[in-house]
Design a protein around this motif. Structure first.
Motif, short mmCIF file in Angstrom:
data_model
loop_
_atom_site.label_atom_id
_atom_site.label_comp_id
_atom_site.label_asym_id
_atom_site.label_seq_id
_atom_site.Cartn_x
_atom_site.Cartn_y
_atom_site.Cartn_z
N GLU A 176 -27.76 -1.52 -14.42
CA GLU A 176 -28.39 -0.39 -14.02
C GLU A 176 -27.25 0.18 -13.12
OE1 GLU A 176 -33.04 -0.39 -14.17
OE2 GLU A 176 -32.20 -2.42 -13.31
N PRO A 177 -26.24 1.01 -13.64
CA PRO A 177 -25.25 1.28 -12.35
C PRO A 177 -25.81 2.48 -11.58
CG PRO A 177 -24.87 2.48 -14.51
CD PRO A 177 -26.10 1.45 -14.74
N ARG A 178 -26.56 3.01 -11.80
CA ARG A 178 -27.25 4.16 -10.71
C ARG A 178 -28.62 3.96 -10.74
NH1 ARG A 178 -22.89 8.87 -11.67
NH2 ARG A 178 -20.99 7.30 -11.61
N GLN A 179 -29.37 4.60 -10.05
CA GLN A 179 -30.72 4.72 -9.89
C GLN A 179 -31.37 5.55 -11.24
OE1 GLN A 179 -32.68 6.70 -6.84
NE2 GLN A 179 -34.83 5.77 -7.34
N ASN A 180 -32.25 4.92 -11.88
CA ASN A 180 -32.66 5.65 -13.48
C ASN A 180 -31.75 5.61 -14.37
OD1 ASN A 180 -35.32 5.96 -12.34
ND2 ASN A 180 -34.75 7.70 -11.34
N TRP A 181 -30.55 4.79 -14.23
CA TRP A 181 -29.42 4.79 -15.21
C TRP A 181 -29.79 3.40 -15.93
CZ3 TRP A 181 -24.17 7.18 -15.44
CH2 TRP A 181 -24.18 8.59 -14.95
N PHE A 182 -29.46 3.31 -17.07
CA PHE A 182 -29.17 2.00 -17.91
C PHE A 182 -27.96 2.17 -18.64
CE2 PHE A 182 -30.00 -0.40 -21.76
CZ PHE A 182 -29.93 -1.71 -21.24
N MET A 183 -27.25 1.27 -18.82
CA MET A 183 -25.84 1.17 -19.41
C MET A 183 -25.73 -0.05 -19.99
SD MET A 183 -21.87 2.68 -18.47
CE MET A 183 -21.43 1.32 -17.28
N SER A 184 -25.39 0.06 -21.53
CA SER A 184 -25.21 -1.30 -22.13
C SER A 184 -23.95 -1.13 -22.86
CB SER A 184 -26.14 -1.58 -22.98
OG SER A 184 -26.58 -0.40 -23.91
N ARG A 185 -23.30 -2.08 -23.21
CA ARG A 185 -21.83 -2.11 -24.07
C ARG A 185 -22.32 -2.84 -25.33
NH1 ARG A 185 -16.21 -3.16 -21.17
NH2 ARG A 185 -14.91 -2.21 -22.71
N SER A 186 -22.85 -2.33 -26.36
CA SER A 186 -22.91 -2.85 -27.60
C SER A 186 -22.40 -1.78 -28.58
CB SER A 186 -24.39 -3.07 -27.86
OG SER A 186 -24.99 -2.17 -27.76
N GLY A 187 -23.24 -1.24 -29.66
CA GLY A 187 -22.75 -0.26 -30.55
C GLY A 187 -23.02 -0.56 -31.85
N TYR A 188 -22.94 0.85 -32.63
CA TYR A 188 -23.58 0.64 -33.96
C TYR A 188 -22.39 1.32 -34.99
CZ TYR A 188 -27.41 1.68 -37.33
OH TYR A 188 -28.16 1.45 -38.48
#
Length: 366
Positions: A176-188
């Motif tokens: 969660e890099p900032r409030q109310n943010w979610f960041m992941s490193r995956s991918g399709y």
């Protein structure tokens, strides 16, 4: 589904301004292609960075003292074993071990997890999880977020230029890099890439910054499909369904060995029985001879004309340079190099079982 029931992306106006061609997918009106066209969008993602609006997908936060126990019941997972920020590919299974949905679960804290679910199953998934949560001290919150993916070898650099550092985030992790943010490193897509769930106002700012970068191009659902097909990744509703179990789908790698042996997840007994007797069919890659794509639904036959299986996804692979497909065949036939025939409108097209993926994965794992 009537037009009135169709859901629209929060950033629809941006896609309209970008001349997107829209089409229906899982109850949503989605950008299928942009003026560059599917071939260029596909190749641009492999070479530079593609920006996808995946706000049709759903983010759930699961929290509480029994959040891990709830997820271990709902999925063939050891949620307690996940480190903070670690992500895991997993599924909701039914009692027959059929795949209700495939998901990515990320541990955000001791008692907090993020679950990312597919568009077509978001309502089913939420009901399923909430019903299970009644037996646990756990809370399920559906988050209202714009969800973006940026994929490709230059994705990290484009994000850095837009003011978002990604260096410490490795493949299959989320923060969660900032409030109310979610960041992941995956991918399709099989490429290095990121998914960012964030409030709409923040999303509009981020999109504007990213699109100032010539390396970044909007990519539609058509190229998303050809990219994931080349990468050998499943589409729920086609390659995996509530009638297909993880053993048949070749997805047992996603289930930890101790969970396979003694986990008490829904469908555990059924899955153990399937594994013990051996799955009757297996998911395989398929390479048609020639240039004609073989689409989902095509029946497969062996050299003697006996039914051998069916195709679940198929199209042209722009990076592979030839048609690509995924399907299910009788387990005895599921060996690379086996030659079969696909029935395409009455014409028998030679097709060979091919190892997956068709293009190598390029995730950043270390």
């Amino acid at each position: 589904m009537t037009g009135e029931d169709t859901k629209h992306l929060p950033l629809k106006d941006l896609h309209t301004a970008a001349d997107a061609r829209f089409g229906a997918f899982a109850g949503w009106s989605m950008p299928l292609t942009y003026p560059a066209g599917v071939m260029k969008e596909h190749l641009h993602t492999r070479e530079h960075a593609g920006l996808f609006d995946i706000s049709h997908m759903k983010l759930f936060e699961v929290s509480g003292s029994a959040a891990a126990a709830l997820l271990n019941r709902a999925c063939p997972l050891d949620a307690v074993a996940l480190e903070i920020s670690q992500s895991k590919y997993t599924f909701f299974l039914n009692e027959a071990a059929g795949i209700i949905d495939d998901l990515i679960v990320t541990r955000l804290g001791d008692e907090r997890f993020m679950v990312v679910a597919n568009a077509g199953n978001a309502v089913t998934d939420e009901k399923h999880l909430r019903a299970l949560a009644e037996d646990f001290d756990a809370k399920v919150d559906a988050l209202d977020r714009v969800f973006l993916a940026i994929q490709g070898p230059e994705a990290w650099a484009a994000l850095a230029r837009a003011g978002i550092e990604t260096g410490s985030l490795l493949f299959m992790h989320g923060i969660e890099p900032r409030q109310n943010w979610f960041m992941s490193r995956s991918g399709y897509t099989g490429e290095d890439g990121f998914e960012i769930g964030l409030p709409e106002a923040d999303a509009r700012n981020l999109v504007a910054k990213l699109l100032e970068d010539e390396r970044v191009l909007w990519i539609g659902l058509a190229a998303r499909d050809s990219l994931r097909l080349e990468a050998g990744l499943c589409l729920h509703g086609q390659d995996i369904t509530p009638e297909i179990d993880p053993a048949s789908a070749g997805l047992m790698w996603a289930i930890p060995k101790d969970v396979r042996a003694s986990g008490s997840f829904i469908g555990a007994d059924a899955l153990r029985a399937i594994v013990e007797r051996g799955a009757a069919q297996k998911r395989v890659g398929l390479k048609p001879e020639g240039r004609q794509p073989v689409r989902a639904g095509a029946a497969l036959f062996d050299a003697d004309g006996n039914p051998a299986g069916h195709v679940t996804s198929g199209g042209f692979g722009p990076s592979a340079g030839h048609p690509v497909a995924i399907g299910y065949v009788h387990t005895a036939l599921a060996k690379p190099g086996t030659k079969l025939f696909a029935d395409v409108r009455g014409t028998k097209i030679p097709i060979e079982i091919n190892p997956l993926p068709f293009t190598p994965h390029r995730y950043r794992k270390g």
